[in-house]
Design a protein around this motif. Sequence first.
Motif: not given
Length: 476
Positions: A170-181, A380-394
């Motif tokens: 969730a921390r890896q996706l925090a910025n996107r998750l805050l807006i989406d949810l 949600s899984c499909a969305r955040y899988s794409a987001v995580r790939q664009s972010l790369g490994d933390p």
Amino acid sequence: MSQFDECAIGGYVVRTIPRDSYEAVLAAIARFPDGARIEQIEVNLSAPPHRRTLQRWLNSLITQERVRREGQGRAVKYLRGKVVSAQVNAVAKASGAAHAETLIPLSPEAKEIEQQVRQPLMLRKPVGYNRTFLDDYRPNETYYLSPSIRDELRSQGQAVSSHEPAGTYARQLANRLLIDLSWNSSRLEGNTYSLLETERLISAGEAAFGKDALEAQMILNHKEAIEFLIDSAGEIGFNRYTLLNLHALLSDNLLDDPTASGRLRTIAVGIGQTTFLPLEGPQRIEECFAQVLDTAAAIRDPFEQAFFAMVHLPYLQPFEDVNKRVSRLAANIPLIQRNLCPLSFVDVSQSTYISAMLGIYEINRVELLRDVFVWAYKRSCARYSAVRQSLGDPDPFRLQHRQHIIQTVATVVRDKLSKPQAIRHIHRFAQEQIEAPDRERFIEVVENQLLSLHEGNIARYRLRPSEFHAWRALWK
């Protein structure tokens, strides 16, 4: 579904659907062909409600397209909506229902529920809270989700190692998750902010022109509540502390009675668009709330646990308002804790979601809400899988020292430290809190974060725009 008037019945303050009040508001607006300001509406009501309640009524009428809003800020005026024939309305509703079914494939059982709860209210039987619906559920014996559904969701939702600290994903996706949810959960309540307006509000603290202040408050409350879940991932659970604080954050500055925020209700409530009458009596509500939490906490499967919360928290209506919002965020507790993909309700149709909740309220059937939950989670899984790939490994170092980095940056900004003062503070903090091998890297990371700080990324440090600008003026 949460707009009510109040009257006293049997010693309780009961919120009832304000049909007569709506008609009075419409009549007041009709006296001003060029549009009425909210002050003019109040003056023309025989018993004007609290300003916040009147704003809610107006928002509900806007959603029903019986009123429209024009202008911005203090120049906002309300006008009667365009007259649309009942036949056109019926066609539009049928079209919307068909579109929702196209988006969310429904099982025959779910379609049966949807058809039943969309009948006119007069054809649906009035029902009260059914304690047996809760009593009959046995954790890890009773399942609303089949083994195949749970296995499928787990295979799609598992993103990082289960050995990582709670909340890592969730921390890896925090910025996107805050807006989406924040946006999707608010949208399901009838909030009219767009996704871009929500992003601007959360990122820069700028409210959209012409929008009701209550809508901005709702979104910002979601942001605070989601941050609470992420930051406290190792401590939260289905317990009173988590749920009461979640409600307090989501309801802040939105209730007519501010003291009701973060407390179980002591009054009776009604729900619009349904024949369901929630449980009454503070002692019974307290007992059932404790039972819901104990049952949820005992469920081992995270998806069954999440879905149980979405079913039984709004069914009980433990709070005066904001119950569904609490349930949607509470559903994310086991997902965040176990580093599973979070559930942000992307693309969920408001009408289908409402029908699913009516199926719970009126006939205690979960199939429609189950179909919504499963479909929404896969989206949600499909969305955040794409987001995580664009972010790369933390960066593992920043992940390990995330809280200390946030704390140090926030202190520099809030205390308005100059560059020399900041350098001394960072070095002192590193000396006291960071182990020797990591100190040099920690200092470098914090200094880089300060240099790259701007109003679009200050939310991650829990900073307000006013704090940032006051510090920035001295920093330069």
